[in-house]
Design a protein around this motif. Structure first.
Motif, PDB file in Angstrom:
ATOM      1  N   PHE A  82       0.673  -1.302   0.225  1.00  0.00           N
ATOM      2  CA  PHE A  82      -0.020   0.019  -0.118  1.00  0.00           C
ATOM      3  C   PHE A  82       0.920   1.312   0.033  1.00  0.00           C
ATOM      4  N   ASP A  83       1.812   1.657   0.772  1.00  0.00           N
ATOM      5  CA  ASP A  83       2.560   2.804   1.011  1.00  0.00           C
ATOM      6  C   ASP A  83       3.966   2.753   0.247  1.00  0.00           C
ATOM      7  N   TYR A  84       3.985   3.390  -0.808  1.00  0.00           N
ATOM      8  CA  TYR A  84       5.154   3.567  -1.602  1.00  0.00           C
ATOM      9  C   TYR A  84       6.496   3.845  -0.651  1.00  0.00           C
ATOM     10  N   ILE A 105       0.332  -0.309  -4.633  1.00  0.00           N
ATOM     11  CA  ILE A 105       0.894   0.608  -4.244  1.00  0.00           C
ATOM     12  C   ILE A 105       0.576   1.920  -4.541  1.00  0.00           C
ATOM     13  N   GLY A 106      -0.365   2.066  -5.817  1.00  0.00           N
ATOM     14  CA  GLY A 106      -1.152   3.392  -6.049  1.00  0.00           C
ATOM     15  C   GLY A 106      -0.686   3.674  -7.533  1.00  0.00           C
ATOM     16  N   SER A 107      -0.524   4.912  -7.619  1.00  0.00           N
ATOM     17  CA  SER A 107      -0.462   5.638  -8.971  1.00  0.00           C
ATOM     18  C   SER A 107       0.845   5.191  -9.626  1.00  0.00           C
ATOM     19  N   ALA A 108       0.919   5.248 -10.889  1.00  0.00           N
ATOM     20  CA  ALA A 108       2.320   4.906 -11.518  1.00  0.00           C
ATOM     21  C   ALA A 108       3.353   5.718 -11.290  1.00  0.00           C
ATOM     22  N   ASP A 109       3.259   7.184 -10.746  1.00  0.00           N
ATOM     23  CA  ASP A 109       4.313   7.831 -10.338  1.00  0.00           C
ATOM     24  C   ASP A 109       4.847   7.383  -8.872  1.00  0.00           C
ATOM     25  N   ARG A 110       3.796   6.692  -8.169  1.00  0.00           N
ATOM     26  CA  ARG A 110       4.646   6.334  -6.854  1.00  0.00           C
ATOM     27  C   ARG A 110       5.236   4.946  -7.150  1.00  0.00           C
ATOM     28  N   ARG A 159       5.812  -5.701 -16.756  1.00  0.00           N
ATOM     29  CA  ARG A 159       5.885  -5.041 -17.714  1.00  0.00           C
ATOM     30  C   ARG A 159       6.197  -3.572 -17.679  1.00  0.00           C
ATOM     31  N   LEU A 160       5.298  -3.260 -16.227  1.00  0.00           N
ATOM     32  CA  LEU A 160       5.106  -1.842 -15.992  1.00  0.00           C
ATOM     33  C   LEU A 160       6.512  -1.587 -15.390  1.00  0.00           C
ATOM     34  N   ILE A 161       6.948  -2.265 -14.717  1.00  0.00           N
ATOM     35  CA  ILE A 161       8.583  -1.880 -13.981  1.00  0.00           C
ATOM     36  C   ILE A 161       9.732  -1.954 -15.106  1.00  0.00           C
ATOM     37  N   GLU A 162       9.401  -2.718 -16.167  1.00  0.00           N
ATOM     38  CA  GLU A 162      10.384  -2.912 -17.105  1.00  0.00           C
ATOM     39  C   GLU A 162      10.177  -1.784 -17.879  1.00  0.00           C
ATOM     40  N   GLU A 163       9.190  -0.981 -18.066  1.00  0.00           N
ATOM     41  CA  GLU A 163       8.998   0.415 -18.989  1.00  0.00           C
ATOM     42  C   GLU A 163       9.422   1.169 -18.031  1.00  0.00           C
ATOM     43  N   MET A 164       9.706   1.312 -16.714  1.00  0.00           N
ATOM     44  CA  MET A 164      10.242   2.065 -16.174  1.00  0.00           C
ATOM     45  C   MET A 164      11.744   2.080 -16.006  1.00  0.00           C
TER      46      MET A 164
END
Length: 349
Positions: A82-84, A105-110, A159-164
């Motif tokens: 939950f809390d980044y 964790i929440g939004s993509a920016d977090r 994939r989300l983390i790879e794209e980051m």
């Protein structure tokens, strides 16, 4: 044949790439209670734990990692939900790996903020997906929680983390449904080369949890899938490590350590074999000899049944036999059987 997954370093432990399968457990102390947490981790180290995970539900738990790390010798994984900000604080305080579910964790920016710190410090991220935390849209797509849904969720988050811009990852897909867990690992092993952390989540108490974990983890490992394991039990974390070691030894994936075999008892048994077998298991649990010890409850069949063991004891009516390689070497009073066995083991150490 082991799957050749990507190599990931977690502190002083390496997983993947055909490395030795690492045993994990998780503390059940309050992480912010440094003394209690360190004491439990040291006990886990002695039992044979390779990697330990600690819950980080609040900031005081995250900051406690710095003091804990000074007193232990195995890598520490911070378990975050939950809390980044807790993930970032855990890494800043020395966590060797973090476990997150990017979906909560929440939004993509977090998520990006967490990934940035992990990348800066080269700290692995374990992407964890459980059947109980599967996204609503995936459940709706498949109609219920399924192995395909678990895999889809995990790979989407990867994939989300790879794209980051980060790929220092370990994947965990767990279910309390053993057959679903097996199927999910079979599916994901064909679609990724990231190391896989294997376990049956919420498996239950000592008896039920051990059976479900042995069937599930054992089946997955037998197919060459998996790089690190945890046996999840409602009980002492030390028991998780003992069970994990036995699963690996049974599959021939760990060598060393004494193997104890014992008969199931019958009407001929004239000693307290159940207690004796337990005492023998405790006697040898930390002895790193690659030998087999047999504990038999009957002097009639004992020597024959123990023939393939390096050492054995067989109980009778007030007395017992000490056996080496199937040959009786001496007869001793029943109350001295354990001591006599220890003497023979000590000669081999």
């Amino acid at each position: 044949m082991r799957e050749q997954t990507k190599v990931v370093r977690i502190g002083n432990c390496q997983i993947g790439g055909g490395s030795r399968i690492a045993i994990q457990s998780m503390t059940n102390t309050k992480t912010e209670d440094v003394d209690a947490t360190v004491a439990q981790i040291l006990e886990l180290e002695e039992a044979g734990c390779d990697i330990v995970r600690c819950a980080v539900p609040a900031m005081n738990a995250a900051t406690a990692i710095a003091d804990i790390k000074k007193q232990i010798h195995i890598p520490l994984v911070a378990d975050i939900h939950f809390d980044y900000r807790l993930a970032i604080a855990a890494m800043e305080n020395g966590a060797d790996k973090i476990r997150i579910n990017p979906g909560n964790i929440g939004s993509a920016d977090r998520v990006q903020a967490v990934v940035d710190v992990a990348k800066e410090r080269n700290i692995p991220i374990r992407v964890g997906v459980n059947s109980g935390s599967l996204e609503k849209e995936i459940i709706e797509k498949y109609g219920k929680v399924t192995a395909d849904g678990l895999v889809e969720s995990a790979l989407a988050q990867v994939r989300l983390i790879e794209e980051m811009g980060y790929d220092n990852l370990v994947i965990s897909i767990k279910s309390s449904d053993v057959m679903m867990c097996i199927k999910a690992h079979e599916l994901i092993a064909k679609q990724t080369n990231y190391p896989l952390h294997v376990g049956v989540t919420e498996s239950g108490s000592l008896v039920a949890g051990n059976i479900k974990s042995a069937v599930g983890i054992g089946n997955i490992l037998y197919q060459g899938i998996g790089d690190t394991i945890r046996v999840s039990l409602t009980g002492s974390p030390v028991e998780e490590v003992r069970s994990a070691k036995l699963i690996l030894k049974t599959l021939g994936l760990r060598k060393g350590g004494v193997t104890v075999v014992s008969c199931p008892t019958c009407g001929r048994t004239q000693i307290d074999l159940i207690s004796l077998a337990s005492q023998v298991e405790k006697l040898v649990e930390n002895i790193e000899l690659d030998i087999k010890v047999a504990v038999m409850g009957c002097v009639v069949n004992g020597p024959g049944e123990a023939r393939e063991a390096d050492l054995g004891i067989a109980g009778g009516n007030g007395e017992g036999l000490l056996i080496r390689k199937g040959e009786v070497i001496r007869k001793v009073p029943e109350e001295n059987l354990l001591d006599a066995l220890k003497e023979e083991i000590d000669k081999l150490v």
